[in-house]
Design an enzyme around this catalytic site. Structure first.
Site, mmCIF file in Angstrom:
data_model
loop_
_atom_site.group_PDB
_atom_site.id
_atom_site.type_symbol
_atom_site.label_atom_id
_atom_site.label_comp_id
_atom_site.label_asym_id
_atom_site.label_seq_id
_atom_site.Cartn_x
_atom_site.Cartn_y
_atom_site.Cartn_z
ATOM 1 N N ARG A 136 0.851 -1.188 0.000
ATOM 2 C CA ARG A 136 0.000 0.000 0.000
ATOM 3 C C ARG A 136 0.881 1.230 0.000
ATOM 4 N NH1 ARG A 136 -3.049 0.672 5.007
ATOM 5 N NH2 ARG A 136 -1.589 2.360 5.401
ATOM 6 N N GLU A 139 4.340 7.231 2.848
ATOM 7 C CA GLU A 139 5.146 6.032 3.078
ATOM 8 C C GLU A 139 4.681 4.923 2.155
ATOM 9 O OE1 GLU A 139 4.796 4.589 7.086
ATOM 10 O OE2 GLU A 139 2.628 4.383 6.969
ATOM 11 N N ASN A 174 4.086 0.830 2.252
ATOM 12 C CA ASN A 174 3.979 -0.316 3.158
ATOM 13 C C ASN A 174 4.193 -1.617 2.398
ATOM 14 O OD1 ASN A 174 2.772 1.139 5.648
ATOM 15 N ND2 ASN A 174 1.512 1.806 3.909
ATOM 16 N N SER A 233 -2.979 -2.569 6.000
ATOM 17 C CA SER A 233 -4.291 -2.853 6.587
ATOM 18 C C SER A 233 -5.415 -2.061 5.917
ATOM 19 C CB SER A 233 -4.263 -2.567 8.087
ATOM 20 O OG SER A 233 -3.874 -1.243 8.303
ATOM 21 N N LYS A 292 11.898 2.902 6.199
ATOM 22 C CA LYS A 292 11.876 4.324 5.852
ATOM 23 C C LYS A 292 13.142 4.768 5.148
ATOM 24 C CE LYS A 292 9.131 5.550 9.882
ATOM 25 N NZ LYS A 292 9.297 6.080 11.253
ATOM 26 N N LYS A 351 11.846 12.885 11.340
ATOM 27 C CA LYS A 351 11.273 11.566 11.686
ATOM 28 C C LYS A 351 12.382 10.621 12.096
ATOM 29 C CE LYS A 351 7.344 11.397 8.453
ATOM 30 N NZ LYS A 351 6.733 10.553 7.401
ATOM 31 N N GLU A 359 12.012 1.854 12.742
ATOM 32 C CA GLU A 359 10.655 1.438 12.366
ATOM 33 C C GLU A 359 9.740 1.489 13.590
ATOM 34 O OE1 GLU A 359 9.870 0.869 9.155
ATOM 35 O OE2 GLU A 359 11.957 1.423 8.830
ATOM 36 N N GLY A 360 8.495 1.853 13.347
ATOM 37 C CA GLY A 360 7.529 1.892 14.444
ATOM 38 C C GLY A 360 7.914 2.901 15.506
ATOM 39 N N ARG A 387 -7.845 7.361 4.296
ATOM 40 C CA ARG A 387 -7.877 7.419 5.749
ATOM 41 C C ARG A 387 -7.819 8.875 6.140
ATOM 42 N NH1 ARG A 387 -4.061 3.803 9.447
ATOM 43 N NH2 ARG A 387 -2.697 4.324 7.704
#
Lengths: 519, 519
Positions: free
Chosen positions: B134, B155, B157, B162, B335, B397, B401-402, B488
């Site tokens: 995505r 980003e 994915n 999801s 990223k 940023k 990750e996460g 979203r």
């Protein structure tokens, strides 16, 4: 009878099997709208004021065993029942006789009849009438009773027959669970694809509403046409109704609105030709012409707390919209009608079903019902009811609609002894249907109960017909079909720690050769 | 710009209009599985230990305005992105360089790389790889920034993308609401059938899984084949995943099982040929051969609380099942990869997309991203980040990750001042995407919030390709398609009393001529 594979149905589940079955059941049910709004005892209203929560509808884990011939008999006879009840609803004279016997004991029936008379005085302006019926049966196993074994009618619903939406989904659920091996392999000789039956009820009942909608004809006022679902508010079983509405819209391209019964007079009016006009409160500048009124409220005295609800019912009945059902059709479904049809040696059935073969098939599904009055059958009934031995095969039911409070078997003589004889005619005596012993597991509000259960088969029917004594087409039946089924299963109270009484659930059939399940 | 009809979008609602819209939204969403399990803050676990409750998923009341050309650009470019990321995932040498820059600052990336090396040592036995990608974008309105306006990537994915299940349902919901006139007539010049787009994501992603399943070939062990959804447990967003599983089963006849990631080693094993065998705990005597592993867990460091989860990931990666995604594909989504591709004057893009025309289209969707290191671009970035004026167009940023904890705009210089310079390379500097001002109403947990929002367009992609350096078919792409979209939408924090930050919802597009919405 000796032991059979059905004795151990449904199969036991290891904790892992149960976990797999329940997890899939819980997710599938929500993903497919097999759901209800939670009871206030489960989720208090102030916890969810917006009403966004829903729960898996009460369902059985397994499809219940059901004799194949009984199931097929039930479906096959539905069009005859549709014909029978449409004929009763058209026979005002005959219904008048029924009502006259009830007016003193049942105010509700009296009010319905007055509503009819009030419309009649002005003249009915719609001669089409729609029934979305459901005939409910249990399987009767012949033991000491006089009547033969097979399907016996519990009641015939002419108004607000529910669960047609959820029934389609629960039969899908059981098929799904089978297809993902959620049923243990030990049971696959019984639960198998060809033993399950998909209920077409949601789609088929929606087609019935669509048939009425089209038969109404084009708007006389140049307005958009719609069907009106007259509903209770709030309604926990709303998804059951929504499935019909969605099928009506998606499969038949017919718009419907939900109108809480108590708001009827606020949002509808009649024009000079008694066309029913509905103005959605959300869209005050758009007025729709209502072709068909589908009552999912107004069936119980509780729906009429004030006189204004009776005004509303009269207002709707007067209109040119097709009623599902009309007041007369509603009255045709009262218990007294079932009773007089099922009174031994009754002459009434052949009045409505002149074809002997059809009539005898319908007759075979009646359990004997007696009045407790001064007729010959009534005298016979009083003897049966006052004797503990014979009373043990009967149930005493109030004639009043929505009455509840049945008196069972050996409790009947003592109950009657305390009741003044003048009140006896308010009750009917019905032979108990003796269902075969069955076991299932019911999942409801997150609780799982396994134990003895009783299954009630409901067969839906769609019937659209023409009333009107002065009309050359009077009595013409424009649509008549069997519209799928419902299996509703509840605890039989037979065992300690079993399925609690009233702990009912929607279910689907797992067909077996006749007489197999425990019989 | 002057005022346009879009300035007053979405339309205001009278209380009756809002009641009608919300009632229909709440019922339709549950009837169609547009649902989530309620948050523990909403329903405490001890209230519903069996887990039968569900709630309407967070949704927008209206489809959000979205420029048509941006929407179409996003869909059109997806197959190029699929090609790009599959090429990156196949380029171990290049990825090695990326990972080497990260090992000191991101243990998670290091562990993933070690997992790859451990499998490589034994030799990969499956050269097919599946991506259900995505690519997430925002609409960038060109103001002071150097880059042109249009869709800019947030980003990409490569794992556990999801909302493909719920996205299909929310676009259906908005179409439904339009069709029942739940949107006020004042808005119908904007919200109209032809402006809405049904997302095909659930069906299309399921087809991707089915394509891998078939490409796997017949069982070598004579067992039944299945797809394995490796999931978190519990999972509130379970219906999103179930919609894919149901589409896989109903539309493609492919069985899938859900396996909580932490139970991987308990229920799966590898045979001598590293065929992945899954034995459902509910059916210990039946073992399935897994064709495809679909990770909806394992994407975040939180999924690996102990070493045994890394053992599980290695175990799965070693297997002959097709991974969605493989560890290398997972790494391709980090990223840092996005950063090096989007670093101004980067030579990397053309390595993977030799066709200049395709590469330049992809390039146009990048917002400039700078490393904070000693390279030329890094030096440039440090200057931009330490100056309050220029920093106001950037976001800082963490590369981990996460990670979360972004630092925005003028807060950046002060943040860096407190941070030892040796830690600076753990961050990247990204040009802020400046989305057009938009308004919507978000319905979440029964609360309605109206205010400024930001919409993020996700475009799904399916790609199935062949790895394997020694294989004459290496690099062959067996499937490559755009697989629907997600919108979203979340609060933009712009207004007091508006939509709270993080108050995100699934949404669908209402297409408008380019540049219209507020631009």
């Amino acid at each position: 009878m000796g032991s059979s594979p059905h004795d151990s149905y449904p199969p036991g589940l290891s904790s892992e099997e149960q976990e797999y079955l329940l997890t899939n059941l819980k997710d599938w049910s929500i993903a497919h709208g097999l759901a209800v709004r939670p009871a206030p005892s489960f989720v208090q209203p102030d916890q969810d004021p917006a009403g966004v929560l829903a729960a898996t509808a009460p369902v059985t884990l397994f499809p219940s065993l059901f004799p194949q011939n009984c199931f097929e008999d039930g479906l096959a006879i539905q069009t005859a029942y549709n014909e029978l009840y449409s004929a009763i609803a058209r026979d005002e004279d005959w219904l008048k006789g029924i009502v006259e016997e009830l007016v003193d004991i049942d105010e509700f029936v009296g009010k319905l009849w007055q509503t009819h008379l009030a419309v009649k005085k002005e003249g009915y302006v719609q001669d089409l009438s729609l029934g979305l019926f459901r005939s409910d049966y249990m399987v009767h196993t012949d033991q000491t009773s006089a009547s033969s074994s097979g399907l016996k009618q519990v009641e015939f619903n002419t108004i607000a027959s529910s669960f047609g939406g959820l029934s389609s989904q629960v039969s899908r659920l059981h098929k799904y669970l089978l297809s993902i091996d959620a049923y243990p392999s030990s049971a696959t000789s019984i639960i198998k694809e060809e033993a399950l039956r998909q209920s077409k009820s949601a789609s088929s009942l929606a087609q019935g509403l669509a048939a009425a909608h089209r038969a109404y004809g084009p708007s006389k006022t140049g307005r958009s046409l719609c069907v009106l679902f007259v509903v209770q508010n709030p309604e926990r079983n709303v998804f059951d109704q929504r499935h019909l509405e969605y099928a009506l819209f998606e499969e038949n391209d017919v718009r419907a609105f939900r109108l809480p019964f108590e708001q009827t007079l606020l949002h509808t009016k009649l024009d000079q030709e008694r066309t029913l006009l509905y103005t959605p409160p959300s869209s005050p500048s758009t007025t729709y012409e209502v072709t068909t009124i589908y009552f999912r409220a107004g069936y119980s005295p509780d729906d009429y707390p004030e006189e204004k609800e009776w005004d509303a019912r009269l207002h709707l009945e007067k209109s040119r919209a097709i009623k599902c059902p009309s007041v007369l059709t509603h009255l045709a479904g009262c218990k007294k009608v079932q009773q007089v049809l099922a009174t031994p040696h009754s002459p009434h059935l052949k009045r409505f079903l002149p074809d002997d073969k059809v009539a005898s098939k319908v007759l075979s599904t009646f359990a004997p019902i007696y009045p407790l009055d001064d007729t010959e059958a009534g005298q016979e009934a009083k003897k049966l009811a006052q004797n503990a031995e014979s009373a043990s095969r009967y149930v005493l039911k109030p004639q009043r609609e929505g009455g509840g409070n049945n008196v069972y078997r050996k409790a009947i003589p003592a109950f009657l002894e305390k009741l003044p004889q003048t009140h006896w005619p308010a009750y009917i005596l019905m032979e108990m249907i003796e269902p075969p012993p069955l076991t299932n597991a019911i999942f409801r509000n997150g609780e799982l109960q396994r134990g003895g259960v009783i299954g009630e088969l409901g067969v839906y029917g769609v019937c659209l017909w023409r009333n009107g004594a002065d009309n050359k087409d009077a009595g013409q039946i424009l649509a008549n079909w069997e519209a799928g089924y419902l299996l509703r299963t509840k605890g039989d109270q037979s065992e300690e720690g079993g399925v609690a009484a009233g702990f009912g659930a929607v279910d689907s059939v797992c067909l077996v050769a006749s007489g197999s399940p425990g019989a």
